[in-house]
Design an enzyme around this catalytic site. Structure first.
Site, PDB file in Angstrom:
ATOM      1  N   CYS A   1      -5.908  -2.949   6.250  1.00  0.00           N
ATOM      2  CA  CYS A   1      -7.138  -2.206   5.977  1.00  0.00           C
ATOM      3  C   CYS A   1      -8.321  -2.632   6.830  1.00  0.00           C
ATOM      4  CB  CYS A   1      -7.483  -2.325   4.507  1.00  0.00           C
ATOM      5  SG  CYS A   1      -6.162  -1.678   3.489  1.00  0.00           S
TER       6      CYS A   1
ATOM      7  N   ARG B   1       1.499  -6.740   7.747  1.00  0.00           N
ATOM      8  CA  ARG B   1       0.892  -5.871   8.764  1.00  0.00           C
ATOM      9  C   ARG B   1      -0.437  -6.484   9.229  1.00  0.00           C
ATOM     10  NH1 ARG B   1       0.873  -0.356   5.595  1.00  0.00           N
ATOM     11  NH2 ARG B   1       0.217  -1.814   3.993  1.00  0.00           N
TER      12      ARG B   1
ATOM     13  N   LYS C   1     -16.876   4.109   1.989  1.00  0.00           N
ATOM     14  CA  LYS C   1     -15.647   3.337   2.183  1.00  0.00           C
ATOM     15  C   LYS C   1     -15.669   2.605   3.536  1.00  0.00           C
ATOM     16  CE  LYS C   1     -11.374   1.984   1.867  1.00  0.00           C
ATOM     17  NZ  LYS C   1     -10.814   1.094   0.902  1.00  0.00           N
TER      18      LYS C   1
ATOM     19  N   VAL D   1      -1.593   2.235  -2.186  1.00  0.00           N
ATOM     20  CA  VAL D   1      -2.682   2.883  -2.923  1.00  0.00           C
ATOM     21  C   VAL D   1      -2.111   3.924  -3.889  1.00  0.00           C
ATOM     22  CG1 VAL D   1      -4.707   4.380  -2.692  1.00  0.00           C
ATOM     23  CG2 VAL D   1      -4.432   2.432  -1.163  1.00  0.00           C
TER      24      VAL D   1
ATOM     25  N   GLU E   1     -10.828   4.353  -2.519  1.00  0.00           N
ATOM     26  CA  GLU E   1     -10.294   3.288  -3.363  1.00  0.00           C
ATOM     27  C   GLU E   1     -10.713   1.942  -2.788  1.00  0.00           C
ATOM     28  OE1 GLU E   1      -8.744   3.317  -6.364  1.00  0.00           O
ATOM     29  OE2 GLU E   1      -9.134   1.196  -6.001  1.00  0.00           O
TER      30      GLU E   1
ATOM     31  N   ASN F   1     -15.778  -1.583   3.853  1.00  0.00           N
ATOM     32  CA  ASN F   1     -14.735  -2.398   4.481  1.00  0.00           C
ATOM     33  C   ASN F   1     -15.262  -3.107   5.729  1.00  0.00           C
ATOM     34  OD1 ASN F   1     -12.779  -2.018   2.613  1.00  0.00           O
ATOM     35  ND2 ASN F   1     -11.324  -1.016   3.973  1.00  0.00           N
TER      36      ASN F   1
HETATM   37  C1  UGA Z   1      -9.504  -4.681   1.665  1.00  0.00           C
HETATM   38  C2  UGA Z   1     -10.782  -4.567   0.815  1.00  0.00           C
HETATM   39  O1  UGA Z   1     -11.141  -5.854   0.321  1.00  0.00           O
HETATM   40  C3  UGA Z   1     -10.564  -3.603  -0.359  1.00  0.00           C
HETATM   41  O2  UGA Z   1     -11.760  -3.446  -1.077  1.00  0.00           O
HETATM   42  C4  UGA Z   1     -10.084  -2.251   0.185  1.00  0.00           C
HETATM   43  O3  UGA Z   1      -9.794  -1.339  -0.860  1.00  0.00           O
HETATM   44  C5  UGA Z   1      -8.829  -2.454   1.013  1.00  0.00           C
HETATM   45  O4  UGA Z   1      -9.109  -3.376   2.085  1.00  0.00           O
HETATM   46  C6  UGA Z   1      -8.423  -1.101   1.565  1.00  0.00           C
HETATM   47  O5  UGA Z   1      -9.197  -0.513   2.317  1.00  0.00           O
HETATM   48  O6  UGA Z   1      -7.376  -0.587   1.180  1.00  0.00           O
HETATM   49  P1  UGA Z   1      -7.210  -6.039   1.431  1.00  0.00           P
HETATM   50  O7  UGA Z   1      -7.027  -5.720   2.873  1.00  0.00           O
HETATM   51  O8  UGA Z   1      -6.096  -5.767   0.486  1.00  0.00           O
HETATM   52  O9  UGA Z   1      -8.502  -5.267   0.841  1.00  0.00           O
HETATM   53  O10 UGA Z   1      -7.509  -7.604   1.302  1.00  0.00           O
HETATM   54  P2  UGA Z   1      -8.812  -8.506   1.339  1.00  0.00           P
HETATM   55  O11 UGA Z   1      -8.852  -9.289   0.102  1.00  0.00           O
HETATM   56  O12 UGA Z   1     -10.005  -7.719   1.683  1.00  0.00           O
HETATM   57  O13 UGA Z   1      -8.471  -9.503   2.536  1.00  0.00           O
HETATM   58  C7  UGA Z   1      -8.415  -9.049   3.883  1.00  0.00           C
HETATM   59  C8  UGA Z   1      -8.269 -10.223   4.823  1.00  0.00           C
HETATM   60  O14 UGA Z   1      -9.479 -10.978   4.891  1.00  0.00           O
HETATM   61  C9  UGA Z   1      -7.171 -11.219   4.446  1.00  0.00           C
HETATM   62  O15 UGA Z   1      -6.459 -11.581   5.608  1.00  0.00           O
HETATM   63  C10 UGA Z   1      -7.933 -12.398   3.893  1.00  0.00           C
HETATM   64  O16 UGA Z   1      -7.253 -13.609   4.052  1.00  0.00           O
HETATM   65  C11 UGA Z   1      -9.198 -12.350   4.742  1.00  0.00           C
HETATM   66  N1  UGA Z   1     -10.357 -13.015   4.103  1.00  0.00           N
HETATM   67  C12 UGA Z   1     -10.877 -12.522   2.947  1.00  0.00           C
HETATM   68  C13 UGA Z   1     -10.934 -14.119   4.720  1.00  0.00           C
HETATM   69  O17 UGA Z   1     -10.488 -14.564   5.804  1.00  0.00           O
HETATM   70  N2  UGA Z   1     -12.013 -14.708   4.133  1.00  0.00           N
HETATM   71  C14 UGA Z   1     -12.558 -14.245   2.985  1.00  0.00           C
HETATM   72  O18 UGA Z   1     -13.558 -14.821   2.508  1.00  0.00           O
HETATM   73  C15 UGA Z   1     -11.965 -13.128   2.369  1.00  0.00           C
END
Ligand code: UGA
Length: 430
Positions: free
Chosen positions: A261, A328, A205, A12, A152, A209
């Site tokens: 996250c 992670r 936030k 971040v 964020e 999430n």
């Molecule tokens: C997440 C949030 O989407 C962000 O908005 C937030 O800022 C971030 O956490 C944070 O708090 O810092 P992130 O963890 O980087 O972002 O990734 P995501 O795209 O949310 O994916 C998270 C997990 O969910 C991944 O393992 C992904 O494969 C899974 N996922 C996502 C699914 O299994 N299905 C979906 O439809 C979408």
């Protein structure tokens, strides 16, 4: 142009710093990790994020972005100080805020002119007021300051795009002057700004999430029913997603959510609720469904191969999602450990994340490409939907496998086509 200091150069912090410099501000990114800062000064990124290296390079060269381990000089020069330090998870599920407190103390002791201190790390509600108290207590030079909560919403893998094109900007603030400065800072992004008090911003936030995690668990629950009744979860998601009140995004069934996250924030939110006397049962079920999804992969392999002991299982994808090297809380680690516990031999390939996996896994054969993984394996499991896997030469894969079994944890292939190619194929919810 504002003078900005970003304390903490993790995902971040570094993306925030680089993007704020890109927007024309003068930014200094600070971190206690000497090796990380020395690397950054030489242009070496501490993690992989598409577009980041180029952006850092560009802004270092034009003099708007610099790096330091010294908190004093960086805070002194800055008008706005972003706190982006890590908030790891404790055993109990709550966030560990020791670094946030320590950094707040250091900022307070250093600052000798008025400052805006912005919390950007994901923190439990009320952290803003603790930061305020801590700074007041250590405000050696007795200067004016304001605390802001500015959560964020960037995702790993698309962090720069997300920062530059946000759906909204949330600013929790107490004074009009600071509200105006923050609004001006984000003006170039042209996004709706939600101005609230600090507690509301912090809660937005958590609520966001956890809702994303809820959406994923919801579609995974639907996927499990789809499998029993012969429905296709992808079509169900499409059918639901056209409803504007629901939306298609985050309705991809699979091995469940991973990453630092969502899992951490759901646990933290459950704990926050518990602390104020509310049992957030709904989120506990979200976690339960997520754990179940990971176990389903092992069950599907057992159904296809009978005993897993002595079998060779090829894993494609280790990072928790594509376009990142972050492992992670990745589903891959958990699934591989479950398979090893059943006596399976594991071969893996990931385009970016193999180095970072080494500290979490033992007795795993690292391969140079997906075909090497397939060679002699009894089954192939897709855990991360990297583009590279979508374009595999499937006839070659079939020839290389000992048994033509593919468990597709991300639904990157189509069941009918895979069956036509002669695979024993299992996706999720289809
Ligand atoms: C997440 C949030 O989407 C962000 O908005 C937030 O800022 C971030 O956490 C944070 O708090 O810092 P992130 O963890 O980087 O972002 O990734 P995501 O795209 O949310 O994916 C998270 C997990 O969910 C991944 O393992 C992904 O494969 C899974 N996922 C996502 C699914 O299994 N299905 C979906 O439809 C979408």
């Amino acid at each position: 142009m504002r003078n900005i200091c970003v304390v903490g150069s993790g995902h971040v912090g570094l993306v925030t710093g680089a993007c704020l410099a890109e927007l024309g501000n003068k930014v200094i990114c600070m971190d206690d990790d000497f090796r990380k800062i020395e690397g950054l000064k030489k242009g070496i990124m501490p993690f992989y994020e598409p577009g980041l290296e180029e952006m850092v390079y560009r802004n270092v060269n034009n003099g708007r972005l610099s790096f330091t381990t010294g908190i004093k000089e960086s805070v002194k020069q800055a008008e706005i100080v972003f706190i982006c330090v890590g908030t790891p998870q404790r055993q109990s599920g709550e966030a560990d805020l020791a670094s946030v407190e320590a950094v707040s103390q250091r900022i307070a002791k250093t600052m000798d002119n008025s400052k805006i201190i912005v919390e950007k790390s994901t923190v439990p509600v009320k952290t803003g007021s603790w930061i305020k108290r801590t700074i007041k207590l250590n405000n050696t030079h007795n200067v004016d300051f304001d605390v802001v909560s500015n959560p964020e919403f960037m995702r790993e893998g698309t962090a720069i795009h997300d920062f530059m094109n946000p759906d909204r900007i949330v600013i929790g603030v107490e004074s009009e002057r600071t509200a105006n400065i923050m609004t001006e800072l984000y003006k170039p992004l042209n996004a709706p700004i939600i101005m609230t008090n600090i507690e509301t911003a912090e809660l937005i936030k958590h609520a966001s999430n956890s809702f994303l995690a809820l959406k994923i668990s919801y579609i995974n629950a639907i996927a499990n029913i789809c499998e029993k009744v012969g429905a296709d979860v992808i079509k169900v998601a499409e059918g639901m997603g056209f409803d504007k009140r629901i939306g298609r995004e985050f309705l991809n069934a699979g091995v469940g959510y991973g990453g630092f996250c969502l899992a951490k924030d759901v646990s933290a939110f459950i704990k926050i609720a518990e602390d104020v006397g509310y049992d957030f049962e709904l989120l506990r079920v979200v976690q339960k469904i997520n754990d179940f999804q990971r176990r389903q992969i092992v069950k599907k392999l057992r159904e296809a191969l009978w005993n897993l002991s002595g079998k060779s299982i090829g894993i494609l994808g280790l990072s928790f999602k594509p376009n990142t090297d972050d492992v992670r809380e990745a589903p891959s680690i958990d699934i591989i450990k479950q398979l090893q516990a059943e006596g399976a031999n594991i071969k893996v390939y990931d385009p970016r994340a193999m180095n970072k996996t080494k500290e979490f896994l033992q007795n795993v054969a690292y391969c140079q490409n997906p075909y090497q993984v397939a060679e002699g394996s009894d089954a192939l499991v897709i855990i991360t939907e990297w583009d590279e896997f979508k374009n595999l030469d499937l006839s070659k894969v079939k020839q290389l496998l000992r048994q033509p079994v593919i468990i597709d944890g991300r639904n990157i292939f189509h069941p009918t086509e895979m069956k036509a190619l002669g695979f024993t194929y299992q996706g999720i919810g289809r």
